[in-house]
Scaffold this active site. Structure first.
Site, mmCIF file in Angstrom:
data_model
loop_
_atom_site.group_PDB
_atom_site.id
_atom_site.type_symbol
_atom_site.label_atom_id
_atom_site.label_comp_id
_atom_site.label_asym_id
_atom_site.label_seq_id
_atom_site.Cartn_x
_atom_site.Cartn_y
_atom_site.Cartn_z
ATOM 1 N N HIS A 196 2.813 -3.232 31.510
ATOM 2 C CA HIS A 196 3.847 -3.252 32.550
ATOM 3 C C HIS A 196 3.178 -3.104 33.908
ATOM 4 O O HIS A 196 2.197 -2.356 34.026
ATOM 5 C CB HIS A 196 4.852 -2.111 32.330
ATOM 6 C CG HIS A 196 6.134 -2.320 33.041
ATOM 7 N ND1 HIS A 196 6.286 -2.017 34.377
ATOM 8 C CD2 HIS A 196 7.305 -2.839 32.624
ATOM 9 C CE1 HIS A 196 7.516 -2.327 34.741
ATOM 10 N NE2 HIS A 196 8.154 -2.839 33.709
ATOM 11 N N ASP B 85 10.514 -3.824 25.734
ATOM 12 C CA ASP B 85 10.767 -4.916 24.798
ATOM 13 C C ASP B 85 10.117 -4.716 23.442
ATOM 14 O O ASP B 85 10.375 -5.473 22.517
ATOM 15 C CB ASP B 85 10.278 -6.241 25.416
ATOM 16 C CG ASP B 85 11.090 -6.593 26.651
ATOM 17 O OD1 ASP B 85 12.318 -6.533 26.560
ATOM 18 O OD2 ASP B 85 10.500 -6.882 27.705
HETATM 19 N N1 COA Z 1 -1.720 -7.770 26.035
HETATM 20 C C1 COA Z 1 -3.058 -7.737 26.249
HETATM 21 N N2 COA Z 1 -3.615 -7.378 27.422
HETATM 22 C C2 COA Z 1 -2.789 -7.015 28.410
HETATM 23 C C3 COA Z 1 -1.386 -7.020 28.262
HETATM 24 C C4 COA Z 1 -0.862 -7.408 27.018
HETATM 25 N N3 COA Z 1 0.444 -7.455 26.793
HETATM 26 N N4 COA Z 1 -0.806 -6.631 29.420
HETATM 27 C C5 COA Z 1 -1.813 -6.390 30.272
HETATM 28 N N5 COA Z 1 -3.000 -6.618 29.668
HETATM 29 C C6 COA Z 1 -4.329 -6.478 30.268
HETATM 30 C C7 COA Z 1 -4.652 -7.708 31.114
HETATM 31 O O1 COA Z 1 -5.281 -8.716 30.335
HETATM 32 C C8 COA Z 1 -5.550 -7.135 32.167
HETATM 33 O O2 COA Z 1 -6.832 -6.969 31.605
HETATM 34 P P1 COA Z 1 -8.169 -7.239 32.483
HETATM 35 O O3 COA Z 1 -8.107 -6.201 33.587
HETATM 36 O O4 COA Z 1 -9.272 -7.023 31.527
HETATM 37 O O5 COA Z 1 -8.058 -8.639 33.002
HETATM 38 C C9 COA Z 1 -4.965 -5.738 32.407
HETATM 39 O O6 COA Z 1 -4.306 -5.386 31.200
HETATM 40 C C10 COA Z 1 -3.990 -5.677 33.565
HETATM 41 O O7 COA Z 1 -2.943 -6.607 33.314
HETATM 42 P P2 COA Z 1 -2.286 -7.576 34.389
HETATM 43 O O8 COA Z 1 -2.222 -8.959 33.804
HETATM 44 O O9 COA Z 1 -2.954 -7.427 35.713
HETATM 45 O O10 COA Z 1 -0.838 -6.980 34.479
HETATM 46 P P3 COA Z 1 0.401 -7.530 35.323
HETATM 47 O O11 COA Z 1 0.965 -6.357 36.005
HETATM 48 O O12 COA Z 1 0.050 -8.700 36.154
HETATM 49 O O13 COA Z 1 1.385 -8.047 34.177
HETATM 50 C C11 COA Z 1 2.907 -7.966 32.373
HETATM 51 C C12 COA Z 1 2.355 -7.235 33.612
HETATM 52 C C13 COA Z 1 4.140 -7.222 31.891
HETATM 53 C C14 COA Z 1 3.312 -9.388 32.751
HETATM 54 C C15 COA Z 1 1.815 -7.975 31.281
HETATM 55 O O14 COA Z 1 1.491 -6.659 30.905
HETATM 56 C C16 COA Z 1 2.235 -8.782 30.076
HETATM 57 O O15 COA Z 1 2.045 -10.001 30.044
HETATM 58 N N6 COA Z 1 2.841 -8.114 29.043
HETATM 59 C C17 COA Z 1 3.331 -8.832 27.883
HETATM 60 C C18 COA Z 1 4.687 -9.437 28.175
HETATM 61 C C19 COA Z 1 5.766 -8.391 28.129
HETATM 62 O O16 COA Z 1 5.856 -7.621 27.201
HETATM 63 N N7 COA Z 1 6.613 -8.424 29.145
HETATM 64 C C20 COA Z 1 7.724 -7.507 29.278
HETATM 65 C C21 COA Z 1 7.489 -6.548 30.395
HETATM 66 S S1 COA Z 1 8.770 -5.315 30.411
#
Ligand code: COA
Length: 385
Positions: free
Chosen positions: A266, A322
């Site tokens: 998140h 979720d």
């Molecule tokens: N699975 C694997 N790795 C994850 C992850 C996940 N669900 N969520 C974050 N990470 C990792 C990223 O790859 C990144 O790693 P790095 O620093 O080695 O590149 C790090 O954690 C930071 O993540 P980031 O992509 O910068 O987070 P964000 O704030 O841009 O994105 C979400 C947030 C929610 C979009 C992201 O966590 C995600 O895609 N989650 C899965 C989808 C989901 O469940 N969405 C519902 C949210 S309520």
């Protein structure tokens, strides 16, 4: 500010007094009330009114709001006819966006927001909020039957919001325990500060678009798998894994390929999402209510969460809302592609509260950009390219 921050991370886009979250401590409040207390003691009707008006309602205020919601559940025949023309293979979120936008055509008239004078009209804003929140559940549940070629069940006025939603899905008298679970899920999903779909609602609202189009814009934004669409992906992912003993190998492969684990991570929370904690408890309660037999998906989810903690906690990636909501809906007999629509039903209360707040002190959203394209250049006629 001229620095570009991808995803607007950490950039305040508005001022709001609707909800608050502390992503390090795992705290979420609506109008100052802790989410855990609301999930336990409130109802979706009361929480909606709290979000819209700013305070817990008195008994008479809640009764009146509830009465209006019950009276506005039915949708016009022509809306059902539109829904019948939509392809059964379409995603429920596409249906919902289409149907909510079309509500604006059928319930427009002088209610259509056409000028800034309406921004001040609290009666209009309240009226619109009731019309939309009341009908969201009807549209989502009707689609379950229409897409299968059946006539939908008519909404019932004698049931509360959650009970009616469950009834319209199943056509049978809702089990009070299960209806209460849906009620708590609706509360937990009703609001969450300025997330992507709420931001979309604010942008649309700032142009003085009608509230139906504001909510339609938000529905489209919620649909994506990085936002509300993740709950459907979680259950599909758990089914793909199959059983707890396959979790470790599956996770190793996914992480080695740098793939996303749905329901994890998140932007704001660096600990486990407080909503996920409550939903997990509710899933356990549902299992206990049913005699203690644990579902295969829940078992797999518990194993996956533990395995993810070992691998992803260092990045501040934990289970989000979720992760457990879909499993819970699935246990209540709801099809996985409808999970996000139920999320939208709940979130309509939050979107409309933000719409109202935006109108109170409106200025159109018009950010700037960092241009990375060509400097002005001469046009080349087509025969010389
Ligand atoms: N699975 C694997 N790795 C994850 C992850 C996940 N669900 N969520 C974050 N990470 C990792 C990223 O790859 C990144 O790693 P790095 O620093 O080695 O590149 C790090 O954690 C930071 O993540 P980031 O992509 O910068 O987070 P964000 O704030 O841009 O994105 C979400 C947030 C929610 C979009 C992201 O966590 C995600 O895609 N989650 C899965 C989808 C989901 O469940 N969405 C519902 C949210 S309520």
């Amino acid at each position: 500010m001229s620095e570009y921050l991808p995803g607007l991370e950490g950039v305040p886009a508005t001022k709001s007094n609707i909800s608050y979250l502390d992503g390090k401590k795992g705290i979420l409040t609506y109008r100052g009330y802790r989410i855990v207390d609301l999930a336990e003691h409130s109802s979706f009707e009361e929480t909606s009114l709290l979000l819209l008006d700013g305070d817990l309602p008195r008994q008479d205020q809640l009764q009146e709001f509830d009465r209006q919601l019950r009276n506005n559940r039915v949708v016009k025949y022509n809306i059902r006819e539109i829904m019948k023309c939509l392809p059964a293979t379409g995603h429920p979120m596409e249906m919902l966006q289409t149907s909510v936008a079309s509500l604006g055509m059928f319930y427009a008239g002088d209610e259509c927001l056409t000028g800034s004078d309406r921004c001040e009209d609290l009666h209009y804003i309240h009226n619109m909020s009731i019309k939309i929140i009341a009908r969201m559940a009807t549209l989502v549940a009707m689609w379950q039957h229409i897409r299968n070629g059946y006539e939908p069940f008519a909404p019932r006025k004698d049931l509360n919001y959650a009970g009616n939603l469950l009834y319209m899905f199943t056509g049978v008298e809702p089990d009070p325990f299960e209806a209460r679970i849906i009620d708590a899920c609706l509360i937990l999903h009703a609001e969450h500060t300025i997330n992507a779909s709420t931001f979309a609602a604010l942008v649309a609202g700032s142009t003085l678009a009608s509230p139906y189009l504001v909510v339609a814009a938000a529905i489209g934004t919620l649909a994506g798998p990085l936002h509300g669409g993740a709950n459907q992906r979680v259950v599909e992912m758990l089914r793909e894994i199959g059983s707890p003993d396959k979790v470790q190998a599956w996770l190793d492969k996914k992480l080695a390929n740098k793939e996303i684990i749905w329901g994890m991570g998140h932007r704001e929370y660096k600990v486990k999402d407080p909503r996920a904690i409550i939903l997990q408890k509710m899933m356990q309660q549902l299992m206990d209510h049913r005699g203690g037999k644990i579902s295969r998906e829940f078992e797999t989810a518990l194993a996956l969460e533990a395995a993810c903690e070992e691998r992803l906690a260092s990045k501040g990636v934990y289970a989000n809302v979720d992760f457990y909501s879909g499993i819970l809906y699935s246990e209540l007999g709801i099809k996985e592609d409808q999970f996000t629509s139920i999320f939208a039903v709940a979130r309509s209360a939050g979107w409309l509260a933000h719409w109202r707040e935006q109108l109170k002190d409106n200025r159109i959203f018009r950010p700037t950009q960092v241009y990375t394209g060509y400097a002005p250049r001469d046009y080349t006629p087509i025969d010389r390219r």
